[in-house]
Design an enzyme around this catalytic site. Sequence first.
Site, PDB file in Angstrom:
ATOM      1  N   HIS A  54       1.308  -1.347  -0.187  1.00  0.00           N
ATOM      2  CA  HIS A  54      -0.036   0.326   0.059  1.00  0.00           C
ATOM      3  C   HIS A  54       0.341   1.073  -0.058  1.00  0.00           C
ATOM      4  O   HIS A  54       1.984   1.028   0.211  1.00  0.00           O
ATOM      5  CB  HIS A  54      -0.868  -0.183   0.985  1.00  0.00           C
ATOM      6  N   HIS A  56       0.781   4.180   1.882  1.00  0.00           N
ATOM      7  CA  HIS A  56       2.180   4.709   3.162  1.00  0.00           C
ATOM      8  C   HIS A  56       3.648   5.188   2.670  1.00  0.00           C
ATOM      9  O   HIS A  56       4.120   4.088   2.744  1.00  0.00           O
ATOM     10  CB  HIS A  56       1.435   4.247   4.034  1.00  0.00           C
ATOM     11  N   ASP A  58       5.958   4.761   5.463  1.00  0.00           N
ATOM     12  CA  ASP A  58       7.134   3.775   5.672  1.00  0.00           C
ATOM     13  C   ASP A  58       7.269   2.001   5.397  1.00  0.00           C
ATOM     14  O   ASP A  58       6.967   1.862   5.626  1.00  0.00           O
ATOM     15  CB  ASP A  58       6.264   4.102   7.249  1.00  0.00           C
ATOM     16  N   HIS A  59       5.892   2.321   3.718  1.00  0.00           N
ATOM     17  CA  HIS A  59       6.390   1.372   2.618  1.00  0.00           C
ATOM     18  C   HIS A  59       6.345   1.350   1.247  1.00  0.00           C
ATOM     19  O   HIS A  59       7.471   0.378   0.826  1.00  0.00           O
ATOM     20  CB  HIS A  59       4.000   0.776   2.876  1.00  0.00           C
ATOM     21  N   HIS A 113      -7.620  -0.684   5.573  1.00  0.00           N
ATOM     22  CA  HIS A 113      -6.452  -0.196   6.564  1.00  0.00           C
ATOM     23  C   HIS A 113      -5.748   1.076   5.228  1.00  0.00           C
ATOM     24  O   HIS A 113      -6.359   2.054   5.798  1.00  0.00           O
ATOM     25  CB  HIS A 113      -5.291  -1.064   6.446  1.00  0.00           C
ATOM     26  N   ASP A 137      -0.065  -3.917   6.068  1.00  0.00           N
ATOM     27  CA  ASP A 137      -0.465  -3.910   6.996  1.00  0.00           C
ATOM     28  C   ASP A 137      -1.969  -4.180   7.510  1.00  0.00           C
ATOM     29  O   ASP A 137      -2.785  -3.443   7.970  1.00  0.00           O
ATOM     30  CB  ASP A 137      -0.674  -1.595   7.414  1.00  0.00           C
ATOM     31  N   HIS A 175       5.542  -4.007  11.214  1.00  0.00           N
ATOM     32  CA  HIS A 175       5.460  -3.685  11.610  1.00  0.00           C
ATOM     33  C   HIS A 175       5.437  -4.938  13.228  1.00  0.00           C
ATOM     34  O   HIS A 175       4.556  -6.097  13.069  1.00  0.00           O
ATOM     35  CB  HIS A 175       4.668  -2.840  12.570  1.00  0.00           C
TER      36      HIS A 175
HETATM   37 FE    FE Z   1       3.057   0.910   8.390  1.00  0.00          FE
HETATM   38 ZN    ZN Z   2       0.049   1.412   7.034  1.00  0.00          ZN
END
Ligand code: FE
Ligand code: ZN
Length: 257
Positions: A54, A56, A58-59, A113, A137, A175
Amino acid sequence: MDIIRLPVLSDNYVFILVNTEEKTAAVVDPAVAQPVIDYLNQAGVELTTIFNTHHHFDHVGGNEELINAFPDVCVYGGAEDNGRIPGQRVFLKEGDKVEFAGRKAEVFFVPGHTRAHIAYYFPPTEGDDIGELFCGDTLFAGGCGRLFEGTPAQMVNSLTKLRSLPDNTRVWCAHEYTLKNLQFAVTVDSGNQDLQTRFTDVKEARSRWQPTVPSLLGLEKVTNPFLRWDTSALQIAMNSKEAATVFGRLRGRKDVF
Ligand code: FE
Ligand code: ZN
């Protein structure tokens, strides 16, 4: 196919899949690029593929730098993420297949998410009875992702797909949230002996800074409250028998835990 787990940022995991014969690699959700580049250089393998779950940051935060370092790299992501994943070239839908290292992964569309989230599932190969699930996530060890762009009903539908995979599936979630997740889980499913045992194990592992990812889907099915909306314990605790209501109340409580 070897799977390397790189801990990055405060609690993210980046996974590198290595084709040891061809000296090529794929990376799942590169939050950052440099630790990935360092690993690839030291291992002498070339990056051919980025699998994003996805959009985001942090990905996908490492996508651009990785594309600069490996211009031929092909970036995969969900069809609905069109425009949100840097460098995306392949737009995947439910049921699509992607190949790496001679293995075919199945794509699941798992909104909740985010509205575009996908997961990648590599079924077991012959002579090896373990599958690999890269779920970003959506599903966490002992928990699930927050509902930023989806409804409880959508997330129940998404998690139902993941829950129907074999017990012998490693859950490579993005995570290290397991301890916090289980601290919450025991507040809503305290009579679950498997959960209590897992909580003890995870506390012990984290006190020594050991990773708890990957986990096994079989263990998630019996201990993760976000896969257990249809058990009487959770239905009683959430005061409903309706899946989306049980799930939504559970998620709401976790959001403020
Ligand atoms: Fe994340
Ligand atoms: Zn995420």
